[in-house]
Design a protein around this motif. Sequence first.
Motif, short mmCIF file in Angstrom:
data_model
loop_
_atom_site.label_atom_id
_atom_site.label_comp_id
_atom_site.label_asym_id
_atom_site.label_seq_id
_atom_site.Cartn_x
_atom_site.Cartn_y
_atom_site.Cartn_z
N ARG A 125 46.72 85.92 64.33
CA ARG A 125 46.65 85.98 62.87
C ARG A 125 45.22 86.28 62.40
O ARG A 125 45.01 87.05 61.46
N LYS A 126 44.24 85.66 63.05
CA LYS A 126 42.83 85.92 62.69
C LYS A 126 42.49 87.40 62.87
O LYS A 126 41.84 88.01 62.02
N ILE A 154 49.27 82.32 68.36
CA ILE A 154 49.62 82.84 67.03
C ILE A 154 48.42 82.76 66.10
O ILE A 154 48.15 83.68 65.32
N GLY A 155 47.67 81.66 66.20
CA GLY A 155 46.49 81.50 65.36
C GLY A 155 45.45 82.58 65.62
O GLY A 155 44.88 83.16 64.68
N ARG A 186 55.90 84.95 65.53
CA ARG A 186 55.97 83.51 65.22
C ARG A 186 57.43 83.08 65.11
O ARG A 186 57.82 82.03 65.62
N ALA A 219 44.62 89.95 62.96
CA ALA A 219 45.38 90.77 62.02
C ALA A 219 44.75 90.71 60.62
O ALA A 219 44.72 91.72 59.90
N LYS A 220 44.26 89.55 60.25
CA LYS A 220 43.60 89.42 58.94
C LYS A 220 42.33 90.25 58.90
O LYS A 220 41.96 90.82 57.87
N GLN A 256 61.96 81.13 58.66
CA GLN A 256 60.92 82.15 58.77
C GLN A 256 61.49 83.55 58.61
O GLN A 256 60.95 84.39 57.89
N VAL A 295 52.76 89.77 63.66
CA VAL A 295 52.41 88.37 63.89
C VAL A 295 53.51 87.47 63.34
O VAL A 295 53.96 86.52 64.01
N ALA A 296 53.99 87.77 62.15
CA ALA A 296 55.07 86.97 61.54
C ALA A 296 56.34 87.04 62.38
O ALA A 296 57.02 86.02 62.59
N PRO A 356 49.81 92.19 60.60
CA PRO A 356 50.34 90.94 60.01
C PRO A 356 51.85 90.80 60.16
O PRO A 356 52.36 89.70 60.42
#
Length: 394
Positions: free
Chosen positions: A269-270, A265-266, A295, A272-273, A311, A291-292, A288
């Motif tokens: 997220r990187k 996930i980390g 998660r 996607a950012k 969440q 990714v949410a 993003p």
Amino acid sequence: MPSPDDDHTGTRIREQRRLARLTQRELANRIPYSYSLLNQVECGARPATADFVAAVAHALKVDVTTLTGQPYVTELQRDRLAELVRPIREALDLYDLGANPDLTARPAAQLVAAADRLCAEVRATHLRNAARALPGTIAELTHTAWATPSTELWRALASTYRTAHDITVKLGYYDLSAVALDRMAWAAERASDPCLGAVRQYMRALVYFREGEYTIGQRLVAAGHNVVAQAEESREALAVAGQLHLGGSVIAARADDVAAVVEHIGEARKIAKRIGDASDIHWLSFGPANVAMHRMSAAVEMGQYDNALKQARRIRLPASVATSRRAHFLIDQARTEMETGHTDAALEHLVQARKAAPEQTRYHPGARETIRGLVHTARRTPDTLNYMAAWVGL
């Protein structure tokens, strides 16, 4: 309240357990779930979640579809969808026949556009429209790619095979979906496209995820990363790598590997950012929002329902999210609401999923089992729940 029928996942688990000459205690000892839960699932008092079914199928050495009863032939026949599967099966068998002298195909540019439209139809959950158009498009692209080979045509053909996989998975024809993935690999190799090859590995990993073979699924995710690493760094390659991490996160969650979930996930997220919404790339819905959602799905797969619910209630899906992904999220949220005792909210999310994507929701095992669970827990079955149960054939 409707009477639960005798044809459900729990009864099929009981039948297969007896064929394996195992008692409930003996089977419970082979799966990471309690004897009490197994007993309740077999008698229909608790829904059979996807992770539970996968564990039982693995223990009994049978396919998941043997336990879920897929494809749901009666409903498919009633909806006139079953008759669309055979032409797809036949089209997938044309791959090595070369050009067809009796076929008049559309120009290459139109065929490439048609392949892309099929992907759009599936993401919009217009499964019937896509299934009708798919066999002809595969036949034309097969002919044209053999007659005048080009990277663009082989890519488009690989895309139609991917669409065949998506449709057959959603309708429950998992044997045919595996054939489609093999054909996708064949065309991707001729296109010399590592990103397409990596997408195929991602989809293969999800096949093993569904079957409860998490170690193989994790190996396929790693193989996908190795393949996409062969491509030049680009937004496309980054999006594919990000989606591989998302697939890896839910597989790791089923394997109860919390550290791997956090890592995947980390990394996603990187990416996607860095690239933002990349839902236009290979129709993967990466970005993003995805990714949410993954998660949250990972929390569901690990049985962390309170965490998953928190969440889910914080997630606000942008309008750009594909209808297929939105419906999948709503079904996940319904399961989470049911598991935490919020039955009215669970039913409401299932109704929303049906409104958004009726064909996908009707044939989604998770939706069907959640509806069954709501029926069994309701003291008085609301008319809406009665209607939903009848609609999915319970």
